[in-house]
Every structure is written in structure tokens, then in C-alpha cells.
Design a protein around this motif. Structure first.
Motif, PDB file in Angstrom:
ATOM      1  N   GLU A 171     -13.281  12.822   2.311  1.00 13.67           N
ATOM      2  CA  GLU A 171     -12.026  13.255   1.496  1.00 13.67           C
ATOM      3  C   GLU A 171     -11.952  14.754   1.627  1.00 13.67           C
TER       4      GLU A 171
ATOM      5  N   ASN B 249      -5.149  14.170   0.173  1.00  8.79           N
ATOM      6  CA  ASN B 249      -4.063  13.238  -0.813  1.00  8.79           C
ATOM      7  C   ASN B 249      -2.432  13.620  -0.344  1.00  8.79           C
TER       8      ASN B 249
ATOM      9  N   GLU C 263      -4.064   9.187   1.191  1.00 10.76           N
ATOM     10  CA  GLU C 263      -4.441   8.195  -0.310  1.00 10.76           C
ATOM     11  C   GLU C 263      -3.442   8.581  -0.770  1.00 10.76           C
TER      12      GLU C 263
END
Ligand code: C2E
Ligand code: CA
Ligand code: CA
Length: 694
Positions: A468, A530, A564
Motif C-alpha cells: 500500500e 488511497n 483504496e
């Protein structure tokens, strides 16, 4: 009468009398015409309209009385003949007959010419006065008509009213019904009629003006202005003399001007101007009456995105729908305005308990969240409300507005769909927020942001096959790291977040492309980053997506990448549906971040496409081993996701106990400090190498 010298017509069969009359009258300065019989007399009188007619009563063919009657009849409506009967008969019955036939007086033969001289002079003077009066009255009537005005006299003692004759016309009143003030009572509201009643209490001399409008359903809404004066008559009675003017047009014009200056044409609510006027008025009242007053600012969350993505027509539709719901909550002490854009204001001019304001704010939030249907689609949005109260939070309108605004921003920062009362500490927060925004701008322009990559372990293979990407910021001025938890929420309040998200996306793709060339053994197929709802629904994002697919270096990696987003953004999102479809079509995946912290039910998982990813929030992981229910819930989520073919990532895994629990529960991926923190590109590569060798 048109002649400068008065004209006298003598009608007598006696030529001697006519001759004498001619002599005498011309001496007196009169013009003279004569007729020797009644028939000719009638003809001349109609033809010349003499000022005075001397008419002999005793003539053959057609007598004086009969001639007089015919002249009166034929002149009716044309001129007013002044007939003096000349006679030798002064019996009562004859005198009666004379006046009856239309004569104004009689003279005995032989004529006393001196007496006649004065009589004639008087008749002519009176006639001239009458004529002047008639002209003036006509002029006044005309002026009244032009000015749409009438006048009246009201004896307050006897209640006798004298109206100018155009009054019925002025009021559109039936011509056959006499007009009076008391009839007005039926067509004016009682509060407006009180202006008439008030006259009775006034003392002369003084002037008194007022306006009133007809409010009866059967009358067009006409408005009038009364300019009056009170005086006393000789019997010491009070008289109200007034003009009354139709000001409907002016009132309508004023209303339109007022409307334009104070109304928002889209929502039909008061505009900012009217809000401030009302607020200032109510503030004075609150000051004198020593009571509290509250204002609220309502701002719709994410409205700009709706406008940008669905167009201004839909935006307008939403504003109108919201305004209608607000209006339905109006009360005597509660008024709504639209301050502009997606910002509304509430003025609560008096309340008993601060709790009332809180309840109202809650009610407003509920109203705003109710779905709005258009084009057979449903859309629901939220609002943020800031409340400021007088006198605690400010003494004047601008301070109250500023503080309500501050409170509203505070509510937004606290996750939207909230309300907040102003608090002085918020000013400090505003200051900090402004400073933070400035610093973020600087960080963006000076390239102070970097990315770190937190590894993901694929449990069944035991390999690291995902990361991530997380943003990092070292503020060189403050000489410290600033956590995303600090600056991301601030950035989310403005478009700064989209600039950040955009930067992260590009930076990540650059990194991926570079790895592909320089570290071909790096096998990652779950590379996520994100992104916030605000960015997704901005039109700029669409073009960013397009440019990614067009880039030859990035294109081959699209299907390794996941975006995300929080579950709120996902399920909230009719508005984002299109963009999700675009993302999935490009081969990228959608990962639901922080799952379990939002509002979605397990049921909503069933609607997700198989390829999506679920990230169980750290707060669940933290509870592993602390109670059976939490354990059961996590097992449930994992097995449901497995059966729906949705990959599950557990995030924030910190202990070996959590790790083995998740492993046994069938979780697909593990992310957390137990494996590693986020690492810069270089550190991540060596971590990957070490891990793979193990
Ligand atoms: P998130 O998306 O839930 O990211 C996970 C956060 O948990 C990260 O914090 C990560 O460092 C932290 N974390 C991971 N494993 C553990 C663990 O085992 N224990 C603990 N205590 N923490 C762990 P970070 O990087 O501070 O980010 C915080 C939040 O900021 C993120 O939450 C995300 O919402 C946001 N954020 C971070 N980077 C970005 C970004 O590039 N773009 C956007 N839009 N938001 C970002
Ligand atoms: Ca995340
Ligand atoms: Ca998360």
C-alpha cells in the motif's frame, strides 16, 4: 357665454317693446338679438345660446310658458338657458307656471330697466362662476383620474362621509352601491383596517397618512395610500379630509424591486441581503428585550462535486429540493435563507433553551439526508451545520456569521453530517487550519511529499506480493514529520486533497514503471493507493484516468493496481458509480478501506464485484483475542468474502497472535507493523529481497 359681451335674446310680438329693449340693453353694453314670436325664439335660442332670454308671456301662435318649456327641453344637456319672463300678470298660479316651465325669474311690464340691469348682471356673474366651477371640477376629475386618486371628507362626529364621485371607479366598486369606509372593512384585513379606526382617536389639527391593501379574494390585490388631515368645523366637530390614491402599480414595482434585492430566485428563499437585514433587526430586538438569538449556517457536503459531475441543472434541482424541505420547517421564530451556492442560513429569532437549537439542527441534518429522486435516480447528500448564538458568540451580524461559519467548518472537519456550536477554541483551529492549508500548498509546489510502501503478505504463498502506498511529509520549516492523519483531513476540506491524490497516483505509477525496468524480479500484483471520494467525483480525475491508460509505460501495470476508498465513498455512491465502472473497465481494482467503520452492512458486500478487495479495519484486528464475539465477527466477514470471491486484507496486524488467528480464519493478505511499516522505495526493495530469500 363664448362672447365677451353677454348676449340677450328678446322674444316678444310687440315691436315697440323689442325696440325699447334694444336701446336700453345696448346702452348697458349687451349684444342683442330678437324674435317676434315663440317659434323663432326657440330657433334663435338653440342657435345662439344667449346668456339671458327675455320672454314675453303673452304671444299669439305660441305663448311664453309653452316657448319656455320647449327651450328648456331642447337646450337640455347643451346649455342652461336663463329665461326671464316678461308679463303683466303676477297671479300666483302664473308665477308657479313660469318657474315650472324653467324660467328663473319674471319682470312686470313696464320694465324697470335699472332693476333688470342689476338682475342680468347677477345672473351672468353666477353663470360665469358656475361655469368656472364646472371647468375646475372637470379638471380635478381629470387630474384624479390620471393620478388614480379620489378624495373624501369624514365627519368623525356624525360619521357622515362625502366621497368624490370617482370613488367607485377607483375601487372597482359597483356603480350602484354607495361607497363608505365601513364597506372597506369587509375587504381589508383587520390589522390594516385598524389604520382607519385609529383616525377616530386623533386630535385636530394634524396630518395622518397610511397605506392599506385590499385582501379580499374577490378583489385584485390593490393598494392605496391615504394622505389626510384632521380639522374642526364650525360646530367644533373633527373632520378628516383626505386624498386616497391607488398605489397598486408602485407597490407591485416596489415589491418586484424588493423581491429582486431580497429573494433568491432559484429557491424562493430570502437571500444573503435579506438574511443580514433580518438578523440585524432581530439583534436589536433581542438586545432590547434581553433574549437570545441563534443563527445556523448549513453547508451541503461535497456539493461542488455533484455540480461538477452531474451538471448544474441537477445541482439546482437539489438546491430547490433542499430549500423546500427547509421551508417546511419555518416557524414564527425560525426563518431560512440561502446565502449563496450550497450555503443556507437559519435565523432563530428567539428560543427558550439551547437544546431547541440542537434539536432543530438534528432535524435539519435528517431532512438533508433524505434521498432526492431525479431522473429515476436517487441521490442522498449530507450537510454540515455551524451554530452561533447571541450574545455569547458575537454582538453583531458579521461576528455571528463568521463564528457560525467557523463552527460549520468544524462540523465538516469532524466527519460531515454533523452540527457544531461555536466555541472560541475553534478560532485557534481555524488559524491552524489556514496555516496547514498554506503549508500543504507549499509542500505540493516544493515537492516535499514522498511515498512509502507498506508490504502485504499473501498468506497461502507466504510471499510479499502487494504494497500500500502511503504519503509522507517532512516539513522542512517545522523540521518534523507530519502525519497524514493530521494533514489529509485538512486537505479534504478543500480541493487540495485532489491535488495530493493526483500527485500520489502519478508518483506511484512512475515508481511502478521504474521498478519494472530496474527490478524485474519484483512481483507485485496488489499495489494499492488511497483516494478520497472528493477526488473520484471531480471531473479532473476522469482525465487523469484517461491519461494513465494512454501512457505506454503505465498501461501494462493497470491490473496490478487497486484504489483504496472508504466504504462510505463506495456505498454512498450512486454519484461515483460511473467512475467505478471506468476504473474496473481499465482493469484496476477497488479496495474497500477501513471496512467495518462505516455504515455498510455485511449484506452490502453481496453487491460487490468478485474482483474487489476488502480491507478489515485495524480496530477489528485490535480486538482479536479480547472477546469471542469480535473473533466470530472477523471469521464471519472473512468467510463471507471468501465465498463471494472477494480478497480480504487484514490491516494493522501487530502481533503473532493476530497473525495466526487471521491465517487460520482464511484471510488472504496481512498488512501491519508485524510485517513492516511503510518503507521508502529503496528500503522496500531490500526488505522484499530479504523476505523472499527467507
Ligand atoms: P489508512 O488508509 O487506513 O492507512 C493505514 C494507516 O495505518 C497508515 O497510516 C499506516 O502507516 C498505518 N498502519 C499500518 N499498519 C499498522 C499497524 O500495524 N499499526 C498501526 N498502529 N498503524 C499501522 P498513515 O500512513 O499514517 O496514514 C493514515 C491515513 O492517512 C491512512 O489510513 C489514509 O486514510 C490516509 N492516507 C495515507 N496516505 C494517503 C495518501 O497517499 N492519499 C490519501 N488520500 N490518504 C492517505
Ligand atoms: Ca488505506
Ligand atoms: Ca485503512
Amino acid at each position: 357665454m363664448q362672447n365677451a359681451r353677454p348676449l340677450i335674446l328678446v322674444i316678444d310680438d310687440d315691436s315697440l317693446f323689442r325696440q325699447t329693449a334694444k336701446q336700453q340693453l345696448s346702452k348697458l353694453g349687451y349684444q342683442f338679438i330678437e324674435a317676434n314670436n315663440g317659434l323663432k325664439g326657440v330657433q334663435l335660442s338653440i342657435q345662439h345660446r344667449p346668456d339671458i332670454i327675455l320672454l314675453d308671456d303673452n304671444m299669439p301662435v305660441q305663448g311664453g310658458i309653452e316657448t319656455c318649456e320647449i327651450i328648456a327641453k331642447q337646450s337640455a344637456g347643451i346649455f342652461k338657458p336663463q329665461v326671464l319672463m316678461i308679463t303683466e300678470n303676477d297671479s300666483c298660479s302664473f308665477i308657479d307656471a313660469c318657474f315650472h316651465a324653467g324660467a328663473i325669474d319674471y319682470f312686470m311690464k313696464p320694465i324697470n330697466w335699472t332693476a333688470l340691469k342689476y338682475r342680468a348682471a347677477n345672473i351672468i356673474k353666477t353663470m360665469r362662476l358656475e361655469e368656472r366651477l364646472k371647468n375646475q371640477t372637470a379638471l380635478l376629475d381629470k387630474a384624479h383620474k390620471i393620478a388614480k386618486m379620489a378624495h373624501f371628507n369624514w365627519n368623525l362626529h356624525t360619521d357622515h362621509q362625502l366621497w368624490s364621485k370617482n370613488i367607485n371607479q377607483l375601487f372597482n366598486w359597483p356603480e350602484d352601491q354607495p361607497f363608505s369606509i365601513h364597506q372597506l372593512e369587509a375587504v381589508i384585513s383587520s390589522s390594516e383596517f385598524s389604520a382607519f379606526n385609529a383616525i377616530k382617536a386623533l386630535q385636530a389639527p394634524q396630518s395622518y397618512n397610511f397605506e392599506f391593501c385590499l385582501s379580499s379574494a374577490s378583489y385584485r390585490s390593490m393598494c392605496f395610500k391615504v394622505f389626510g388631515e384632521l380639522s374642526t368645523n364650525t360646530s367644533n366637530q373633527t373632520i378628516f379630509t383626505a386624498t386616497i390614491q391607488d398605489i397598486t402599480e408602485k407597490t407591485e414595482q416596489n415589491n418586484t424591486i424588493w423581491q429582486q434585492a431580497n429573494f433568491d430566485p432559484l429557491t424562493q428563499l430570502n437571500n444573503r441581503n435579506a438574511f443580514i437585514t433580518n438578523l440585524e433587526h432581530d439583534l436589536k430586538l433581542a438586545h432590547y428585550e434581553n433574549h437570545s438569538l441563534g443563527i445556523m449556517i448549513i453547508d451541503l457536503d461535497e456539493f461542488k462535486n455533484i455540480n461538477d459531475s452531474l451538471g448544474h441543472d441537477v445541482g439546482d434541482l437539489i438546491l430547490v429540493a433542499i430549500a423546500q424541505r427547509l421551508k417546511a420547517l419555518s416557524a414564527e421564530n425560525i426563518g431560512f435563507s440561502r446565502l449563496g451556492g450550497d450555503e443556507f442560513a437559519v435565523l432563530v429569532s428567539n428560543y427558550n433553551d439551547i437544546q431547541e437549537l440542537a434539536q432543530l439542527a438534528e432535524k435539519l441534518l435528517i431532512e438533508i439526508t433524505k434521498p432526492i429522486v431525479f431522473d429515476r435516480k436517487e441521490l442522498s447528500l449530507t450537510g454540515s451545520i455551524g451554530i452561533a448564538i447571541y450574545p455569547n458568540d458575537g454582538e453583531d451580524s458579521s461576528q455571528l456569521l463568521k463564528h457560525a461559519d467557523t463552527a460549520m467548518y468544524n462540523a465538516k472537519t469532524n466527519g460531515r453530517n454533523h452540527y457544531a456550536f461555536f466555541d472560541v477554541q475553534m478560532l485557534e483551529q481555524v488559524f491552524l487550519r489556514n496555516q496547514m492549508e498554506q503549508n500543504i500548498r507549499r509542500a505540493l509546489s516544493k515537492g516535499e511529499f514522498t511515498l512509502v510502501f507498506q508490504p502485504l503478505i499473501h498468506l497461502s504463498s507466504g510471499r510479499i506480493n502487494g504494497i500500500e502506498a502511503l504519503i509522507r511529509w517532512f516539513d522542512p520549516e517545522e523540521k518534523r514529520w507530519i502525519s497524514p492523519d493530521k494533514f489529509i483531513p485538512t486537505a479534504e476540506l478543500s480541493n487540495l486533497i485532489s491535488e495530493i491524490d493526483q500527485w500520489v497516483m502519478e508518483e506511484l505509477f512512475k515508481q511502478i514503471a521504474q521498478w519494472f525496468i530496474h527490478k524485474p524480479d519484483l512481483d507485485l500484483n496488489k499495489i494499492s493507493f488511497n483516494i478520497t471520494g472528493r477526488t473520484l467525483s471531480s471531473p479532473a480525475f476522469k482525465s487523469t484516468l484517461e491519461s494513465l491508460t494512454l501512457n505506454q509505460n503505465y498501461r501494462p501495470h493497470l491490473n496490478r493496481v487497486a484504489l483504496e476508498i472508504t466504504e462510505r465513498t463506495l456505498f454512498d455512491a450512486d454519484k461515483n458509480k460511473e467512475i467505478f465502472d471506468d476504473i474496473r473497465r481499465l482493469g484496476m481494482r477497488i479496495a474497500i478501506d477501513d471496512f467495518g467503520t462505516g455504515f455498510s452492512s455485511l449484506n452490502s458486500l453481496a453487491n460487490l464485484p468478485a474482483n474487489d478487495i476488502l480491507k478489515i479495519d485495524k480496530s477489528f484486528i485490535d480486538r482479536i483475542g479480547t472477546n469471542n464475539k469480535a473473533d466470530a465477527l472477523i471469521r464471519g466477514i472473512i468467510s463471507l468474502a471468501n465465498s463471494l470471491e472477494i480478497d480480504v486484507i487484514a490491516e494493522g496486524v501487530e502481533t503473532a497472535e493476530q497473525f495466526s488467528f487471521l491465517d487460520q480464519a482464511g484471510c488472504d493478505y496481512i498488512q501491519g507493523y508485524y510485517i513492516s511499516k511503510g518503507l521508502n522505495a529503496e528500503a522496500f526493495c531490500s526488505f522484499y529481497d530479504q523476505f523472499t530469500v527467507q
